[in-house]
Design an enzyme around this catalytic site. Structure first.
Site, PDB file in Angstrom:
ATOM      1  N   TYR A 138      41.239  48.555  32.390  1.00 27.49           N
ATOM      2  CA  TYR A 138      41.318  47.671  33.354  1.00 27.49           C
ATOM      3  C   TYR A 138      41.448  46.385  32.766  1.00 27.49           C
ATOM      4  CZ  TYR A 138      38.516  44.621  36.401  1.00 27.49           C
ATOM      5  OH  TYR A 138      38.352  43.491  37.175  1.00 27.49           O
TER       6      TYR A 138
ATOM      7  N   ASP B   1      51.120  48.047  50.683  1.00 29.06           N
ATOM      8  CA  ASP B   1      50.762  48.389  49.467  1.00 29.06           C
ATOM      9  C   ASP B   1      51.414  47.517  48.462  1.00 29.06           C
ATOM     10  OD1 ASP B   1      50.450  49.239  46.828  1.00 29.06           O
ATOM     11  OD2 ASP B   1      49.808  51.412  47.528  1.00 29.06           O
ATOM     12  N   LEU B   2      51.176  46.657  47.474  1.00 29.27           N
ATOM     13  CA  LEU B   2      51.715  45.639  46.809  1.00 29.27           C
ATOM     14  C   LEU B   2      52.778  46.436  46.059  1.00 29.27           C
ATOM     15  CD1 LEU B   2      49.144  43.036  45.460  1.00 29.27           C
ATOM     16  CD2 LEU B   2      50.810  42.762  47.531  1.00 29.27           C
TER      17      LEU B   2
ATOM     18  N   GLY C   3      38.517  43.631  50.763  1.00 28.21           N
ATOM     19  CA  GLY C   3      37.664  44.206  49.840  1.00 28.21           C
ATOM     20  C   GLY C   3      36.255  43.174  49.932  1.00 28.21           C
ATOM     21  N   TYR C   4      35.491  43.504  48.751  1.00 25.47           N
ATOM     22  CA  TYR C   4      34.202  42.936  48.632  1.00 25.47           C
ATOM     23  C   TYR C   4      34.181  41.349  48.557  1.00 25.47           C
ATOM     24  CZ  TYR C   4      29.841  41.475  46.250  1.00 25.47           C
ATOM     25  OH  TYR C   4      28.652  40.964  45.910  1.00 25.47           O
ATOM     26  N   ILE C   5      34.953  40.942  47.566  1.00 23.71           N
ATOM     27  CA  ILE C   5      35.062  39.435  47.143  1.00 23.71           C
ATOM     28  C   ILE C   5      36.086  38.854  48.113  1.00 23.71           C
ATOM     29  CG2 ILE C   5      35.579  37.737  45.457  1.00 23.71           C
ATOM     30  CD1 ILE C   5      34.873  39.963  43.543  1.00 23.71           C
TER      31      ILE C   5
ATOM     32  N   ASN D  81      40.243  50.973  48.635  1.00 20.38           N
ATOM     33  CA  ASN D  81      38.938  50.811  48.124  1.00 20.38           C
ATOM     34  C   ASN D  81      38.006  49.901  49.448  1.00 20.38           C
ATOM     35  OD1 ASN D  81      36.755  51.245  46.660  1.00 20.38           O
ATOM     36  ND2 ASN D  81      36.902  49.397  45.804  1.00 20.38           N
TER      37      ASN D  81
ATOM     38  N   LYS E 188      44.222  42.721  33.437  1.00 17.95           N
ATOM     39  CA  LYS E 188      43.743  41.344  33.704  1.00 17.95           C
ATOM     40  C   LYS E 188      44.396  40.521  32.687  1.00 17.95           C
ATOM     41  CE  LYS E 188      41.170  42.096  37.338  1.00 17.95           C
ATOM     42  NZ  LYS E 188      42.051  41.968  38.637  1.00 17.95           N
TER      43      LYS E 188
ATOM     44  N   SER F 213      38.785  38.328  34.999  1.00 18.44           N
ATOM     45  CA  SER F 213      37.313  38.851  34.789  1.00 18.44           C
ATOM     46  C   SER F 213      36.917  38.479  33.739  1.00 18.44           C
ATOM     47  CB  SER F 213      37.515  40.390  34.829  1.00 18.44           C
ATOM     48  OG  SER F 213      36.313  40.985  34.330  1.00 18.44           O
TER      49      SER F 213
ATOM     50  N   GLY G 187      30.259  51.369  25.605  1.00  8.38           N
ATOM     51  CA  GLY G 187      31.121  50.055  25.885  1.00  8.38           C
ATOM     52  C   GLY G 187      30.504  48.803  26.149  1.00  8.38           C
TER      53      GLY G 187
HETATM   54  N1  LIG Z   1      33.419  42.922  41.453  1.00  6.90           N
HETATM   55  C1  LIG Z   1      33.359  42.565  40.235  1.00  6.90           C
HETATM   56  O1  LIG Z   1      32.577  43.009  39.856  1.00  6.90           O
HETATM   57  C2  LIG Z   1      34.610  41.960  39.709  1.00  6.90           C
HETATM   58  C3  LIG Z   1      34.525  41.105  38.302  1.00  6.90           C
HETATM   59  C4  LIG Z   1      35.510  40.652  38.115  1.00  6.90           C
HETATM   60  C5  LIG Z   1      37.046  40.700  38.841  1.00  6.90           C
HETATM   61  N2  LIG Z   1      37.047  41.156  39.740  1.00  6.90           N
HETATM   62  C6  LIG Z   1      38.260  41.325  40.501  1.00  6.90           C
HETATM   63  O2  LIG Z   1      38.137  40.807  41.743  1.00  6.90           O
HETATM   64  C7  LIG Z   1      39.390  41.390  42.480  1.00  6.90           C
HETATM   65  C8  LIG Z   1      38.460  41.951  43.779  1.00  6.90           C
HETATM   66  O3  LIG Z   1      37.261  42.698  43.547  1.00  6.90           O
HETATM   67  P1  LIG Z   1      36.409  43.519  44.640  1.00  6.90           P
HETATM   68  O4  LIG Z   1      35.108  43.542  43.968  1.00  6.90           O
HETATM   69  O5  LIG Z   1      36.401  42.400  45.885  1.00  6.90           O
HETATM   70  O6  LIG Z   1      37.226  44.509  44.739  1.00  6.90           O
HETATM   71  P2  LIG Z   1      37.125  45.465  46.063  1.00  6.90           P
HETATM   72  O7  LIG Z   1      37.866  46.967  45.352  1.00  6.90           O
HETATM   73  O8  LIG Z   1      36.511  45.446  46.955  1.00  6.90           O
HETATM   74  O9  LIG Z   1      38.717  44.745  46.367  1.00  6.90           O
HETATM   75  C9  LIG Z   1      39.879  44.892  45.964  1.00  6.90           C
HETATM   76  C10 LIG Z   1      41.142  45.260  47.171  1.00  6.90           C
HETATM   77  O10 LIG Z   1      42.231  45.378  46.697  1.00  6.90           O
HETATM   78  C11 LIG Z   1      42.838  46.538  47.447  1.00  6.90           C
HETATM   79  N3  LIG Z   1      43.817  47.014  46.658  1.00  6.90           N
HETATM   80  C12 LIG Z   1      43.803  47.743  45.493  1.00  6.90           C
HETATM   81  N4  LIG Z   1      45.026  48.043  45.108  1.00  6.90           N
HETATM   82  C13 LIG Z   1      46.058  47.509  45.960  1.00  6.90           C
HETATM   83  C14 LIG Z   1      47.418  47.503  46.145  1.00  6.90           C
HETATM   84  N5  LIG Z   1      48.345  48.164  45.303  1.00  6.90           N
HETATM   85  N6  LIG Z   1      47.945  47.069  47.337  1.00  6.90           N
HETATM   86  C15 LIG Z   1      47.062  46.468  48.406  1.00  6.90           C
HETATM   87  N7  LIG Z   1      45.888  46.439  48.073  1.00  6.90           N
HETATM   88  C16 LIG Z   1      45.135  47.026  47.237  1.00  6.90           C
HETATM   89  C17 LIG Z   1      41.604  47.501  47.776  1.00  6.90           C
HETATM   90  O11 LIG Z   1      41.910  48.251  48.806  1.00  6.90           O
HETATM   91  C18 LIG Z   1      40.443  46.477  48.040  1.00  6.90           C
HETATM   92  O12 LIG Z   1      40.398  46.120  49.417  1.00  6.90           O
HETATM   93  C19 LIG Z   1      39.739  42.435  41.737  1.00  6.90           C
HETATM   94  O13 LIG Z   1      41.172  41.893  41.354  1.00  6.90           O
HETATM   95  C20 LIG Z   1      38.740  42.889  40.633  1.00  6.90           C
HETATM   96  O14 LIG Z   1      39.287  43.305  39.386  1.00  6.90           O
HETATM   97  C21 LIG Z   1      35.788  41.841  40.382  1.00  6.90           C
HETATM   98  O1  LIG Z   2      23.498  51.957  37.117  1.00 12.35           O
HETATM   99  C1  LIG Z   2      23.438  50.975  36.184  1.00 12.35           C
HETATM  100  C2  LIG Z   2      24.498  50.251  36.187  1.00 12.35           C
HETATM  101  C3  LIG Z   2      24.253  49.392  35.434  1.00 12.35           C
HETATM  102  N1  LIG Z   2      23.407  49.052  34.422  1.00 12.35           N
HETATM  103  C4  LIG Z   2      23.391  48.091  33.574  1.00 12.35           C
HETATM  104  O2  LIG Z   2      23.590  46.744  34.245  1.00 12.35           O
HETATM  105  C5  LIG Z   2      24.376  45.673  33.517  1.00 12.35           C
HETATM  106  C6  LIG Z   2      25.308  45.345  34.378  1.00 12.35           C
HETATM  107  O3  LIG Z   2      26.207  46.393  34.582  1.00 12.35           O
HETATM  108  P1  LIG Z   2      27.514  46.207  35.659  1.00 12.35           P
HETATM  109  O4  LIG Z   2      28.034  47.682  35.561  1.00 12.35           O
HETATM  110  O5  LIG Z   2      26.899  45.862  36.976  1.00 12.35           O
HETATM  111  O6  LIG Z   2      28.310  45.099  34.998  1.00 12.35           O
HETATM  112  P2  LIG Z   2      29.154  44.732  33.793  1.00 12.35           P
HETATM  113  O7  LIG Z   2      28.614  43.609  33.280  1.00 12.35           O
HETATM  114  O8  LIG Z   2      29.007  46.292  32.983  1.00 12.35           O
HETATM  115  O9  LIG Z   2      30.584  44.800  34.203  1.00 12.35           O
HETATM  116  C7  LIG Z   2      31.355  44.169  35.546  1.00 12.35           C
HETATM  117  O10 LIG Z   2      31.392  42.787  35.270  1.00 12.35           O
HETATM  118  C8  LIG Z   2      32.289  42.579  34.425  1.00 12.35           C
HETATM  119  C9  LIG Z   2      32.492  40.841  34.227  1.00 12.35           C
HETATM  120  O11 LIG Z   2      31.455  40.424  34.054  1.00 12.35           O
HETATM  121  C10 LIG Z   2      33.838  43.158  34.419  1.00 12.35           C
HETATM  122  O12 LIG Z   2      34.380  42.483  35.597  1.00 12.35           O
HETATM  123  C11 LIG Z   2      33.624  44.726  34.921  1.00 12.35           C
HETATM  124  O13 LIG Z   2      34.893  45.198  35.536  1.00 12.35           O
HETATM  125  C12 LIG Z   2      32.334  44.890  36.017  1.00 12.35           C
HETATM  126  O14 LIG Z   2      32.024  46.114  36.240  1.00 12.35           O
HETATM  127  C13 LIG Z   2      24.822  46.365  32.179  1.00 12.35           C
HETATM  128  O15 LIG Z   2      23.912  46.263  31.246  1.00 12.35           O
HETATM  129  C14 LIG Z   2      24.580  47.944  32.489  1.00 12.35           C
HETATM  130  O16 LIG Z   2      24.163  48.628  31.111  1.00 12.35           O
HETATM  131  C15 LIG Z   2      22.345  49.929  34.388  1.00 12.35           C
HETATM  132  O17 LIG Z   2      21.461  49.724  33.582  1.00 12.35           O
HETATM  133  N2  LIG Z   2      22.397  50.934  35.087  1.00 12.35           N
END
Ligand SMILES: NC(=O)c1ccc[n+]([C@@H]2O[C@H](COP(=O)([O-])OP(=O)(O)OC[C@H]3O[C@@H](n4cnc5c(N)ncnc54)[C@H](O)[C@@H]3O)[C@@H](O)[C@H]2O)c1
Ligand SMILES: O=c1ccn([C@@H]2O[C@H](COP(=O)(O)OP(=O)(O)O[C@H]3O[C@H](CO)[C@H](O)[C@H](O)[C@H]3O)[C@@H](O)[C@H]2O)c(=O)[nH]1
Length: 337
Positions: free
Chosen positions: A148, A58-59, A10-12, A35, A152, A124, A293
């Site tokens: 969601y 799959d976990l 995934g991304y991170i 994803n 967490k 998160s 929200g």
């Molecule tokens: N990106 C954000 O804004 C953000 C913010 C806070 C926390 N997080 C958390 O960080 C983690 C990574 O986020 P990301 O942005 O890289 O998301 P992502 O979707 O890119 O990565 C998550 C990965 O988990 C895999 N996955 C999901 N369910 C699974 C399962 N049951 N078994 C095996 N693999 C599974 C997906 O295929 C994906 O590759 C997530 O737990 C997410 O909730 C993300």
């Molecule tokens: O098309 C868009 C998308 C977002 N926004 C605005 O941009 C800001 C950031 O929105 P994001 O959806 O990028 O991020 P959030 O802060 O809403 O939430 C994200 O970061 C959080 C942690 O800070 C949680 O992890 C959450 O799951 C993750 O989606 C918000 O004010 C939102 O209203 C827009 O104006 N237009």
């Protein structure tokens, strides 16, 4: 060390696999690819010069997780795997609770059976909910306001209870703020499926011509320019935060919580301007109604991570946008091209 990274395609996760390999670790990845794409790992290998071992697992399938642990000796786990879209979690709560909670329970039960008791977990900022004053500090009482976020929070509780019951565990709970950007090579980055929920991926798709314009959700908040403030963090800084947390817990048992953020809020319009600077042209947008929200403003108190881990963010919002743009421009369809 040999580190198991769940969600490592995934991304991170993919950026963290690279940081781990650069720090000299061997990496094993588990992902069900719900994803993500295995292409990310091929590119990580290109950048690091070493391949991670990949298991398409799959976990939720405990026996399959067991087989991975039986096949290679693991020293520690970084647990990213999970579903992460807030809106989707409201519509499909059972899917979220099942995937995120059962997946985590299976993982930690298997870890325990194999005497692997070091885990870094992706939490998160959403766990701080709606009731806390800003900036958010780790000792505040948490309480998420969507399914969601509750997964967490519940996983934090499970791991905290485990750490209290069995003092052999080394547990880091990392509360991320808003991760954006991409590796500066432009080879790996965020590849959202469908319409992006998050701000920067949406802007990037407008800039590359995949979408018409950005809808700015709300221009009448009580903030300097009327749009919401968030704490954006470059994904490479975030990845480095995981390596720092892993090192910290390696020789300490207990349960530790850290915010990973910059400690500074940026508005939606400020991010848009930075992205326009990176692209070199204006990006169409329209200010529309608020998104249900959304909180007006939040950012991290980032002092604990600095004090304990000697970690802090190094990259600006301008750099996040430049790197995110390089990735999007070179890969207009993400990994799908
Ligand atoms: N990106 C954000 O804004 C953000 C913010 C806070 C926390 N997080 C958390 O960080 C983690 C990574 O986020 P990301 O942005 O890289 O998301 P992502 O979707 O890119 O990565 C998550 C990965 O988990 C895999 N996955 C999901 N369910 C699974 C399962 N049951 N078994 C095996 N693999 C599974 C997906 O295929 C994906 O590759 C997530 O737990 C997410 O909730 C993300
Ligand atoms: O098309 C868009 C998308 C977002 N926004 C605005 O941009 C800001 C950031 O929105 P994001 O959806 O990028 O991020 P959030 O802060 O809403 O939430 C994200 O970061 C959080 C942690 O800070 C949680 O992890 C959450 O799951 C993750 O989606 C918000 O004010 C939102 O209203 C827009 O104006 N237009």
């Amino acid at each position: 060390m040999k580190i198991l990274v769940t969600g490592g395609t995934g991304y991170i996760g993919s950026h963290t696999v690279l940081s781990l390999q650069e720090a000299g670790h061997d990496v094993v990845v588990i992902d069900n690819l719900v994803n993500s794409s295995e292409e990310s790992l091929r590119r990580v290998a290109e950048l690091s010069g070493r391949a991670a071992e990949f298991h398409h697992v799959d976990l939720v399938d405990e026996a399959a997780v067991e087989r991975v642990f039986a096949a290679s000796p693991i020293d520690a786990v970084i647990h990213f795997a999970g579903l992460k879209a807030v809106g989707e979690s409201v519509r499909e709560p059972l899917r979220y609770y099942h995937n995120n909670l059962v997946g985590t329970l299976n993982l930690i039960r298997v870890m325990d059976r194999h005497d692997v008791r070091s885990i870094v977990f992706s939490s998160s900022a959403t766990v701080y909910g709606e009731h806390n004053p800003i900036p958010y500090v780790e000792k505040m009482e948490i309480g998420a306001n969507n399914p969601y976020g509750r997964t967490k929070e519940q996983i934090e509780d499970i791991l905290s209870d485990l750490g209290a019951a069995d003092t052999r565990w080394h547990i880091a709970l990392l509360r991320y703020f808003n991760p954006v950007g991409a590796h500066p090579s432009g080879r790996i980055g965020e590849d959202p499926q469908g319409i992006p929920n998050n701000l920067v991926p949406f802007i990037a798709q407008v800039a590359v011509g995949r979408r018409e314009k950005l809808m700015v959700f709300g221009g009448d908040y009580d903030t300097p320019d009327g749009t919401c403030l968030r704490d954006y963090i470059h994904v490479v800084d975030l990845a480095e935060g995981h390596v720092a947390a892993l090192n910290y817990v390696a020789d300490r048992t207990g349960v530790f919580r850290w915010n990973l953020g910059s400690g500074k809020g940026s508005s939606v319009l400020e991010v848009l301007r930075s992205f326009e600077k990176a692209v070199g042209q204006p990006i169409p947008y329209e200010i529309t109604g608020r998104r249900a929200g959304d909180l007006p403003a939040f950012w991290a108190d980032a002092t604990s991570a600095l004090a304990d881990l000697s970690w802090s963010t190094t990259k600006t919002v301008d750099q996040m946008c430049e790197d995110h743009w390089r990735w999007q421009k070179n890969n207009p369809q993400g990994y799908g091209n």
